[in-house]
Design a protein around this motif. Structure first.
Motif, mmCIF file in Angstrom:
data_model
loop_
_atom_site.group_PDB
_atom_site.id
_atom_site.type_symbol
_atom_site.label_atom_id
_atom_site.label_comp_id
_atom_site.label_asym_id
_atom_site.label_seq_id
_atom_site.Cartn_x
_atom_site.Cartn_y
_atom_site.Cartn_z
ATOM 1 N N GLN A 195 0.796 -1.229 0.000
ATOM 2 C CA GLN A 195 0.000 0.000 0.000
ATOM 3 C C GLN A 195 0.830 1.282 0.000
ATOM 4 N N THR A 196 2.081 1.167 0.469
ATOM 5 C CA THR A 196 2.904 2.375 0.514
ATOM 6 C C THR A 196 3.860 2.460 -0.667
ATOM 7 N N GLY A 197 3.707 1.582 -1.644
ATOM 8 C CA GLY A 197 4.528 1.692 -2.839
ATOM 9 C C GLY A 197 5.439 0.508 -3.067
ATOM 10 N N VAL A 198 6.465 0.727 -3.886
ATOM 11 C CA VAL A 198 7.435 -0.318 -4.229
ATOM 12 C C VAL A 198 8.565 -0.282 -3.210
ATOM 13 N N HIS A 199 8.976 -1.469 -2.725
ATOM 14 C CA HIS A 199 10.043 -1.519 -1.733
ATOM 15 C C HIS A 199 11.024 -2.631 -2.064
ATOM 16 N N MET A 200 12.286 -2.395 -1.690
ATOM 17 C CA MET A 200 13.300 -3.426 -1.876
ATOM 18 C C MET A 200 14.225 -3.430 -0.660
ATOM 19 N N TYR A 201 14.514 -4.629 -0.147
ATOM 20 C CA TYR A 201 15.353 -4.774 1.039
ATOM 21 C C TYR A 201 16.420 -5.840 0.793
ATOM 22 N N GLN A 202 17.544 -5.665 1.466
ATOM 23 C CA GLN A 202 18.559 -6.727 1.520
ATOM 24 C C GLN A 202 18.668 -7.214 2.956
ATOM 25 N N VAL A 203 18.714 -8.525 3.150
ATOM 26 C CA VAL A 203 18.879 -9.109 4.488
ATOM 27 C C VAL A 203 20.140 -9.965 4.485
ATOM 28 N N LEU A 250 10.228 -9.278 -11.330
ATOM 29 C CA LEU A 250 9.856 -7.871 -11.405
ATOM 30 C C LEU A 250 8.571 -7.623 -10.615
ATOM 31 N N ALA A 251 8.631 -6.568 -9.768
ATOM 32 C CA ALA A 251 7.422 -6.093 -9.094
ATOM 33 C C ALA A 251 7.140 -4.690 -9.617
ATOM 34 N N THR A 252 5.882 -4.435 -10.064
ATOM 35 C CA THR A 252 5.568 -3.095 -10.583
ATOM 36 C C THR A 252 4.454 -2.464 -9.761
ATOM 37 N N ALA A 253 4.570 -1.157 -9.572
ATOM 38 C CA ALA A 253 3.555 -0.401 -8.841
ATOM 39 C C ALA A 253 2.229 -0.441 -9.596
ATOM 40 N N LYS A 254 2.346 -0.404 -10.911
ATOM 41 C CA LYS A 254 1.150 -0.362 -11.755
ATOM 42 C C LYS A 254 0.292 -1.606 -11.566
ATOM 43 N N GLU A 255 0.916 -2.757 -11.678
ATOM 44 C CA GLU A 255 0.169 -4.014 -11.557
ATOM 45 C C GLU A 255 -0.015 -4.441 -10.104
ATOM 46 N N GLY A 256 0.882 -3.964 -9.238
ATOM 47 C CA GLY A 256 0.818 -4.418 -7.848
ATOM 48 C C GLY A 256 1.173 -5.880 -7.687
#
Lengths: 221, 221, 221, 221, 221, 221, 221
Positions: free
Chosen positions: A141-149, A209-215
């Motif tokens: 809900q807050t947009g596109v996010h990317m994390y490294q663990v 790929l994750a896109t904001a448009k398609e969610g």
């Protein structure tokens, strides 16, 4: 007394090395640094995961390196395959639990934090810290996010990551050409270029790929 | 017999080193001393937490170092990020438990004491003592409070703390310029100055603030 | 055969050192002997606990060293702060349990015996014996009582105790000037003098007092 | 192959030393042999326990060494005080359990056998065998009984025992002057003499007594 | 490679020594071989247990070495007294369980097999194998039986056994003079003679006897 | 780096030796190879188990080496007697369980597989792998079967087996003279001959036999 | 400091060797590499498993190496037989569980993933990683599938696999002659040829086959 000191220091299951370093986590990181070069690139519109596929022997399919976790989030990793697979399982389980409990997709930050705590736990007891770094990418809900663990359970957010073999070279390449308004196509090209630069040769790359448009998160090709 | 003595001393999972030192806790402290320089400044009106943000590589967001724990209290830490994150989780959990049990915010001293006992437990058994010092700041019915908790579970209260890399230099700077009636702005300046002095260069600093007036903890910027 | 003997003696988690000494408890005592000089003085009318407060850095409050346990009893300790704090917690818990079960204050001897057994337990298993000696002082139906409990779980009763750094010097001073009919004021003076003598300089001292007259334990100042 | 043999013998948590000796129990016995000289003298009419009280520092009460266990039975011990106190607790608990289950006092032999099994258990697992020998004296339906129990869990019955420092000298003295029809007063004198002989100087002695006539155990003085 | 081999062989809790020997059981047997010389002699009419009683110091009763287990069966042992006593307890418990479950006396073979399994269990885990060999003698519906059980849990049936110090000499003596139709008196004499031969001097011997005629086990004298 | 490598390899409870060998299982096999020479011979009509009985000392019965497991199946073993006895117990228990659950005799293959899994389990954890190889022989609905199970849990089926001391010689002898249509008498002779050849002298042999005709396993003589 | 470093690195149960290698898994792989040469060949129409049967001694049946798991899937393995047998059991159990829960045959990928997680678990704790690589072949709703699973829990899909002794030679042979439209007969010939090439001699081979047409897995011959 110096000798007595040495005698003393020999007797305890030791988690720490000189200067307070976490010796097993350092070993796990060494294994990660020998893993497949793996990349994440994120803009406001999308997050792209790309992992070098080591050329398998003929007649063998290369191991999958980019994994859907839930409809809106995916992950990739570098390190021991067995460890990566277990961490992906843990991510999927956590995402499903969240759906069942709250009837909504898990937000990317909570999913990441869960994996961080899960990995951290392996650094406290006399078990083997997992030898895998993971990049998580998704849209909530807050947009596109990317994390490294990382194996220590440390995680951080960003727009450009590289892990595995020659990760520094790959990251340099990404940082040089990254643009906040690049297209997916440009990001795919950049990912390929960065991995090529890291490995010194053109390589097969698996992409998600994750896109904001398609969610949604999906694998390309 | 001297040799027999040496033979004896080799055989036991030893928690103690020469002079009765806690060897693993000392290692944990070594790790803390290599962590981000982190500062706490408190007056009767407010408590301010400030932590040096190590410059992340481009495209990566630096890890959060100042954490809200509950509406009226926050914390920061220095040491291994994974360990800090777990301790922040424990603080949040304890604060929530208190709210559920007593329908009131936890007082800062009880929260600190809980973390001290939690850390102390890791020094007794054959597990890894956590490599993180934490500064807790908040406001409760008795006013503004600030505490430091160390890996051994020891905690103390104060108006000026510094932990992490070159903590001594930072603490010197704070002690020199601290004034009981300083304003928040002056405290922010002092925190930046102290961290700059410790590291020898101007640095990015993350800041959190609890004020008596608002009765709340919040992050600045 | 001598070598075979050496070989044999290397293989077992050993709790004992040469001459049957408890090696970890000895290490714990070494830590206690580096702790704050701490004193107990008792007459038929009162028991006084006094602990040297190591000068904290400016802006830091020194750690509390004298603790109320229940209305009629208090305690102090020397050794690792984290360990002392846990033992004080255990004392408070036991005192509360007794109040809940028997609706009366716990007698000082039972409270002491409980702590002795609690500490002794840490000397049997492969955990860390606690590095703290504790002095307990209070008043119950049979009068004023004062006990010292050591890391091995041993406890004894007395009218004058000293633990921590240079405890022997402090104890000498107490024994020289102790009088069974001294006043509280004289006892406070003696405590300060004994700690000063042990440390070679005038020091800040925290004091707690249990009096037969009031039937209460409270901290002074 | 000899070296391979040495290699082999290094790898196992070893409870046995050369010639099949129990190495930790031997260490525990070494500790017992450094404990307070302690004596038991028994006739058909009474059993007397006597333990040397090491001169405490001024203002400290010496630790109790002779303990009532139940109305008809008492015990004393030599070794580590913390260990003795735990064993006395175990004896008292067992005696109370018997009273609750059978509404009668426990017989001295059963009580002893229980302690023997309790101590033996500590010699099987990777815990610390208790460093205390105990003498139990009491009177039951079959008369006056006295037993000695050692750290290995071995127990035996007798009319004259000595444990702790210079126990052999003390036992010699008892054997020389013991008479089956001696009075309590003569036994007290003999106990004092035996301890004096063992230590080479007149000493303070704590005494407990069980008599057939009264059917009770009590401490003298 | 030899060194690599040595390195490898150092790392594992090893139950086996060279040639696959059970190293702790061998140590336990060494202890048994230093125990009291103990003998069993059986004919179709009776089984006799005899154990050398080491001369106790004056005023001490020697430890019991021959034990009734149930009305129809008894046992003796050699090795550590504490271990023997525990094994006798286990035998008695098993015999009582059988009486409660089946309302009949346990047969001697089943009782022996139970002890064998009980001892064997101590050879598998990281605990201390018991240092005691036991001879069990009794009479059941199928006649008189006698068994020897060793620390490894091995048991065998026979008409003449010797364990403990100089057991070989004692066994030689028994084998030389044994006769299948000897009387109890002759067997007692033979037992005394065999122990005397083993120890080189006339000794005190404790004796127990099970007879087919009476169907009972009892101690003599 | 070579040294660092050696350092590393020293730290882990190691189940593997050079070339990935199971070091404790190898030790167990060494013990088996010192056990009694034991043989199995099978045709379509019968399976015969034969085990060398080491000559016991006079007056001692040799230990049973061939064991009925259930009416239709028996077993023998070589290695440590205590271990063999436990495995026989496990076989009997499993056979009884099967009868209770399915009201039919267990088939020989399932029984063998159960023992294989049972033994395999001891090779995974830090316990002692059992030092016994077992030969199982029986008759079920599909005919006569014979299996050998080794300490690693490996099992295989056959018509001729030899385990224990000089097993290779014994097996050679069996292979040379085996005939698929031999009679029981011929098989008994062959078993005796093979054991004699292995040991270099005529020996006492215990024999068990399962026949297709009777559908039963019984011991001979 | 180098030495201190070495001292430190000696104290921890270490799962990692130099360069972050998993030392026990490497040992397990060494054992796999000494196992029977084992092959898998897959086309769209069938999957064939073939394992070299080491020539057993006369009168012994060779151990089964190709195992039906469920009606539609089978497996083979190389490494320690005991380990392989346990893994086959785990596969069968998982397949049965799936049938009971979902009333449908398990898909080959899920079955493989389960085995991977099962094996991975042995690499985390202080137990023995299993020394077996497994090839799983079967047919489900999505067609014919073949997977290889290694001791680390890593698995991959393919059309041609070889594990065990001289696996590289065998794999070379397969890759050279593999054709996507080969017949079962050609695949059997290729498997025999590859194993022959690996071992340098004609060998006995056990074969299992899953065909798309029948939807079943069965053993040949």
């Amino acid at each position: 007394m110096a000798e007595a000191g040495a005698g003393f220091s020999n007797r305890y299951p030791s988690f720490y090395g000189p200067e307070g370093r976490l010796i097993l986590v350092d070993s796990a990181l060494e294994a990660v640094n020998r893993g497949s070069t793996t990349i994440g690139i994120k803009t406001a519109s999308f997050a792209l995961l790309a992992s070098h596929i080591k050329p398998a022997r003929p007649l063998m399919e290369p191991t999958e390196k980019v994994f859907p976790v839930d409809g809106h989030v995916g992950a990739t990793g570098s390190g021991y395959i067995g460890d990566i697979l277990q961490l992906i399982d843990e991510l999927r389980l956590e995402a499903q639990k969240h759906r069942l409990s709250f009837e909504s997709p898990i937000d990317i930050g909570s999913l990441t934090k869960h994996l961080g705590g899960y990995l951290h736990n392996y650094t406290i007891y006399a078990v083997r810290p997992q030898a895998a770094s993971v990049i998580i990418a998704g849209v909530d809900q807050t947009g596109v996010h990317m994390y490294q663990v990382d194996p220590s359970g440390t995680y951080f957010r960003g727009a450009g990551f590289a892990i595995g073999q020659s990760a520094d070279s790959a990251l340099d390449a990404i940082q040089r050409d990254y643009s906040a308004d690049m297209t997916v196509e440009q990001a795919v090209q950049l990912a390929n270029k960065a991995i090529e630069k890291a490995l010194g040769e053109r390589s097969i790359v698996e992409i998600g790929l994750a896109t904001a448009k398609e969610g949604k998160f999906k694998k390309l090709q």
